[in-house]
Enzyme design. Structure first.
Site, PDB file in Angstrom:
ATOM      1  N   TYR A 163      -5.106 -21.827  22.972  1.00 51.30           N
ATOM      2  CA  TYR A 163      -4.415 -20.639  23.478  1.00 51.30           C
ATOM      3  C   TYR A 163      -4.572 -19.484  22.499  1.00 51.30           C
ATOM      4  CZ  TYR A 163      -2.083 -23.941  26.670  1.00 51.30           C
ATOM      5  OH  TYR A 163      -1.804 -24.907  27.612  1.00 51.30           O
ATOM      6  N   GLN A 199       0.000 -33.783  31.815  1.00 55.52           N
ATOM      7  CA  GLN A 199       0.411 -32.407  32.069  1.00 55.52           C
ATOM      8  C   GLN A 199      -0.502 -31.798  33.136  1.00 55.52           C
ATOM      9  OE1 GLN A 199       0.641 -28.252  29.646  1.00 55.52           O
ATOM     10  NE2 GLN A 199       1.588 -29.999  28.630  1.00 55.52           N
ATOM     11  N   SER A 205       2.792 -24.339  35.580  1.00 50.68           N
ATOM     12  CA  SER A 205       2.716 -23.389  36.683  1.00 50.68           C
ATOM     13  C   SER A 205       3.597 -23.766  37.876  1.00 50.68           C
ATOM     14  CB  SER A 205       1.271 -23.206  37.144  1.00 50.68           C
ATOM     15  OG  SER A 205       1.135 -22.027  37.895  1.00 50.68           O
TER      16      SER A 205
END
Length: 334
Positions: free
Chosen positions: A54, A177, A206
């Site tokens: 990220y 996940q 999400s």
């Protein structure tokens, strides 16, 4: 905030996990990112999820700074390994022993901690023997750098193979996940049943479908200024497949359902994924602290059967259910 056990383990996590995927270190300023983490702490969230990829490691640094001064034993910190980091050299990606060991050391340094509670294989690596990957994870557990092992977006078959190897090595593979929401239900037919069989929980990302289920995107209208759909750093690409009038019209039908339940549309979406008993936690992100405060209110919400039926009727065939869409890149992303 309520808490749930993660897989077949004694580890409890907050049923709302704060994730700093598309925002921290990239889309919002560090001060705003830190304010969101503080809001999460104030709301009772104890579980924080990130990944080395990220913002090319910057997100881990931001999270580490935001959590400074907190009692480490009161937190559950998760990160991931697989995607390219650093300059993207030939060994800067994948799930080889080399990349895993180098990645965990970098993650611990950036996060400012001696260990992570959960270390996750961010995708399945077709180019590295699974035995090598699981042995490397087991070594990290024995070294005390990792307490539990998880994965992300693995198929049912991959989960079974990984779980069997982990068990042989004396470590616990306790989580997966995946993406999961009212609009994206591809894990329900294969991944969830396999996970229930193996003692693996889902930590779902999400749950509001990158903001689609908040209702802020309306059919026939331009996306709101500053929304993810207008972001040119990756956010717009992630949300594009939902931005069609048919989907957006259906989502607007959720507004009265949420109102009748005394919830915002975002709260309804987060509460919906938490109705699945195999879901241990829903991942939320934020660019503003008030978004955290709103979403946390979904913790502990029970949706009656008639509410769930109305949601299914509103979304109908628009929900994606094809289990083949749970997949990893066929080759390492470089």
């Amino acid at each position: 905030m309520e808490f749930r056990y993660l897989g077949n383990s004694g580890l409890k996590i907050s049923e709302i996990t704060y994730g700093n995927w598309l925002t921290h270190g990239s889309q919002v300023e560090n001060d705003a990112a830190i304010a969101c983490v503080r809001a999460a702490l104030d709301a009772g969230i104890t579980t924080f999820d990130t990944a080395d990829v990220y913002a090319n490691t910057a997100a881990e640094t931001v999270l580490g700074e935001a959590l400074q001064g907190q009692r480490r034993e009161s937190l559950e910190i998760f990160t991931k390994v697989y995607f390219p980091t650093g300059p993207g050299g030939h060994n800067d990606t994948g799930l080889s022993r080399k990349h895993i060991h180098e990645s965990i050391n970098g993650s611990l340094r950036r996060l400012g901690t001696d260990y992570v509670d959960l270390y996750q294989a961010h995708r399945y690596d077709y180019e590295t023997p699974l035995e090598e990957t699981m042995q490397a994870f087991a070594d990290l557990v024995r070294q005390g750098k990792v307490l539990y092992v998880g994965v992300s977006e693995w198929t049912a078959e991959q989960l079974r193979a990984g779980h069997a190897l982990a068990k042989e090595l004396g470590v616990q593979l306790i989580s997966n996940q995946p993406q999961y929401s009212m609009l994206w239900r591809v894990i329900e037919s294969e991944v969830v049943p396999a996970s229930e069989e193996l003692g693996i929980s889902q930590i779902v990302w999400s749950p509001v479908a990158q903001g689609i289920l908040t209702g802020k995107y309306r059919p026939g209208e331009q996306p709101p200024a500053g929304s993810r759909a207008t972001d040119d750093k990756g956010g717009a690409n992630m949300i594009a497949h939902f931005l069609n009038d048919e989907t957006l019209t259906a989502v607007q039908q959720l507004a009265p359902i949420a109102a009748d339940a005394g919830l915002t549309m975002a709260q309804l979406a987060v509460a919906w994924v938490l109705q699945n008993d195999n879901v241990a936690s829903a991942l939320i992100g934020a660019s503003r602290p008030e978004q955290v405060t709103e979403n946390v209110a979904a913790s502990g919400v029970h949706l009656d059967a008639d509410v769930l039926t109305r949601i299914d009727e509103a979304i109908g065939a628009l929900a994606q259910r094809d289990p083949s869409l749970t997949k990893s890149p066929p080759h390492r992303v470089a």
